[in-house]
Motif scaffolding. Sequence first.
Motif, PDB file in Angstrom:
ATOM      1  N   ASN A 181      39.206 -14.185  -1.190  1.00  0.00           N
ATOM      2  CA  ASN A 181      39.280 -12.938  -1.528  1.00  0.00           C
ATOM      3  C   ASN A 181      39.603 -13.056  -3.164  1.00  0.00           C
ATOM      4  O   ASN A 181      40.239 -12.068  -3.673  1.00  0.00           O
ATOM      5  CB  ASN A 181      40.616 -12.230  -0.829  1.00  0.00           C
ATOM      6  N   THR A 182      39.222 -13.983  -3.534  1.00  0.00           N
ATOM      7  CA  THR A 182      39.440 -14.393  -5.219  1.00  0.00           C
ATOM      8  C   THR A 182      38.469 -13.332  -5.911  1.00  0.00           C
ATOM      9  O   THR A 182      37.259 -12.898  -5.648  1.00  0.00           O
ATOM     10  CB  THR A 182      38.994 -15.613  -5.770  1.00  0.00           C
ATOM     11  N   ARG A 183      39.006 -12.483  -7.027  1.00  0.00           N
ATOM     12  CA  ARG A 183      38.391 -11.620  -7.876  1.00  0.00           C
ATOM     13  C   ARG A 183      37.918 -12.610  -9.266  1.00  0.00           C
ATOM     14  O   ARG A 183      38.708 -13.478  -9.659  1.00  0.00           O
ATOM     15  CB  ARG A 183      39.288 -10.540  -8.139  1.00  0.00           C
ATOM     16  N   ASP A 228      35.867  -8.130 -10.053  1.00  0.00           N
ATOM     17  CA  ASP A 228      34.783  -8.054  -8.708  1.00  0.00           C
ATOM     18  C   ASP A 228      35.204  -9.397  -7.919  1.00  0.00           C
ATOM     19  O   ASP A 228      35.587 -10.332  -8.262  1.00  0.00           O
ATOM     20  CB  ASP A 228      33.307  -8.235  -9.289  1.00  0.00           C
ATOM     21  N   TYR A 229      35.074  -9.063  -6.656  1.00  0.00           N
ATOM     22  CA  TYR A 229      35.188 -10.081  -5.437  1.00  0.00           C
ATOM     23  C   TYR A 229      34.236 -11.195  -5.427  1.00  0.00           C
ATOM     24  O   TYR A 229      33.002 -10.619  -5.573  1.00  0.00           O
ATOM     25  CB  TYR A 229      35.597  -9.530  -4.053  1.00  0.00           C
ATOM     26  N   ALA A 282      32.026 -11.452  -1.853  1.00  0.00           N
ATOM     27  CA  ALA A 282      31.826 -10.145  -1.136  1.00  0.00           C
ATOM     28  C   ALA A 282      30.282  -9.782  -1.122  1.00  0.00           C
ATOM     29  O   ALA A 282      30.012  -8.751  -0.327  1.00  0.00           O
ATOM     30  CB  ALA A 282      32.574  -9.140  -1.265  1.00  0.00           C
ATOM     31  N   SER A 336      31.261  -5.741  -4.153  1.00  0.00           N
ATOM     32  CA  SER A 336      32.190  -6.599  -5.089  1.00  0.00           C
ATOM     33  C   SER A 336      33.308  -5.945  -5.341  1.00  0.00           C
ATOM     34  O   SER A 336      34.231  -6.426  -5.790  1.00  0.00           O
ATOM     35  CB  SER A 336      31.443  -6.803  -6.379  1.00  0.00           C
ATOM     36  N   ASN A 337      33.242  -4.399  -4.682  1.00  0.00           N
ATOM     37  CA  ASN A 337      34.696  -3.546  -4.896  1.00  0.00           C
ATOM     38  C   ASN A 337      35.447  -3.676  -3.898  1.00  0.00           C
ATOM     39  O   ASN A 337      36.441  -3.194  -3.688  1.00  0.00           O
ATOM     40  CB  ASN A 337      34.290  -2.318  -5.296  1.00  0.00           C
ATOM     41  N   THR A 338      34.878  -4.400  -2.801  1.00  0.00           N
ATOM     42  CA  THR A 338      35.486  -4.554  -1.255  1.00  0.00           C
ATOM     43  C   THR A 338      36.139  -5.741  -1.122  1.00  0.00           C
ATOM     44  O   THR A 338      35.334  -7.120  -1.334  1.00  0.00           O
ATOM     45  CB  THR A 338      34.675  -3.897  -0.240  1.00  0.00           C
ATOM     46  N   SER A 339      37.265  -5.841  -0.817  1.00  0.00           N
ATOM     47  CA  SER A 339      38.064  -6.788  -0.348  1.00  0.00           C
ATOM     48  C   SER A 339      37.085  -7.632   1.048  1.00  0.00           C
ATOM     49  O   SER A 339      37.141  -7.160   1.926  1.00  0.00           O
ATOM     50  CB  SER A 339      39.551  -6.756  -0.016  1.00  0.00           C
ATOM     51  N   PRO A 340      36.481  -8.605   0.829  1.00  0.00           N
ATOM     52  CA  PRO A 340      35.667  -9.333   1.877  1.00  0.00           C
ATOM     53  C   PRO A 340      36.380  -9.612   3.179  1.00  0.00           C
ATOM     54  O   PRO A 340      35.692  -9.411   4.185  1.00  0.00           O
ATOM     55  CB  PRO A 340      34.994 -10.462   1.283  1.00  0.00           C
ATOM     56  N   SER A 387      27.016 -15.790  -7.400  1.00  0.00           N
ATOM     57  CA  SER A 387      28.123 -15.488  -6.287  1.00  0.00           C
ATOM     58  C   SER A 387      27.600 -15.864  -4.902  1.00  0.00           C
ATOM     59  O   SER A 387      26.286 -16.307  -4.920  1.00  0.00           O
ATOM     60  CB  SER A 387      28.477 -14.014  -6.434  1.00  0.00           C
TER      61      SER A 387
END
Length: 300
Positions: A126-128, A133-134, A137, A141-145, A177
């Motif tokens: 869950n690194t940004r 941005d994740y 994901a 990219s805005n959602t915690s995967p 990514s």
Amino acid sequence: MRVSTNMIYDQGVRALQTQSAALLYTGQQIATGRKILTPADDPVASARALDVTQSRSVNKQFITNQGYAEDALRLVEGQLDGATEIIQYARERVLAAGNPALSDADRKSIATDLRAQFDAMLAIANTRDANGDYLFAGYQSNTSPFQKNPATLTATYDGDQGTRTMQVSSARFMPVSFGGETVFGAGGESVFKVLGDFIGALESGGPVSGAVSVAIDGLDTSLDKVLTAVAQIGSQRLEVEQLGFIGSDLDLQYATTLSNLQDLDYNEAISRLTQQQTYLQAAQQSFLKTTGLSLFNYLS
């Protein structure tokens, strides 16, 4: 043929104006360092310089993008190095848990350690990045995967399999990514599922020999996935480096071409300026002499 005083005067003025204009133009060239002051001076060279300038600007943007891509890849690589270490450490702990001499308390202690590794792996997944941005994901990219389920000690994936890219050359859109399932697995092959199941086996207090074998196979599969991603990143970073060399060479070529088209040859210009000053002085002297005698009529 009778030559009027006005005609003599006009001819002298025009000569002075011509020499003065040429001298002023050369002076402006020297002041600016440019041999083309307006497009009208050399339409062909001006059009070519505009094309080269635009191409150079695009190339510089690609070089900038290469730097961004390198930074993004380095960040992902660093996280995957951490994931590699966690999997390798977890594998060692799984093997240690298979020692028949261990007590239930010992195995529960290992389970506690593996719970910490589970959370550490989840944090990596869950690194940004610096923009928030994740990394893993996909396009989401805005959602915690990855979402942890404490009751079953698993993690579900809420991202997608999209891969964000960055244009680093005219024909290359480089992935920067990974989709989380590509790296951390999915379903029964998820590294979180492997760890969760083994932790459950340790905490249940029953025989663990079969669970050890299953966990080792699962962790090896997970490690292969992570190492495959690491290898891809290494290849891409090498490609970015090579593209950087090409971009730098292109920028130098564009700069050289622009210099040839626009930059002034100071030696030639100064020599021309000196010559024009001499011509202007001669024209001034000739004008003064001519106008001084212009009260008389000349016949030819």
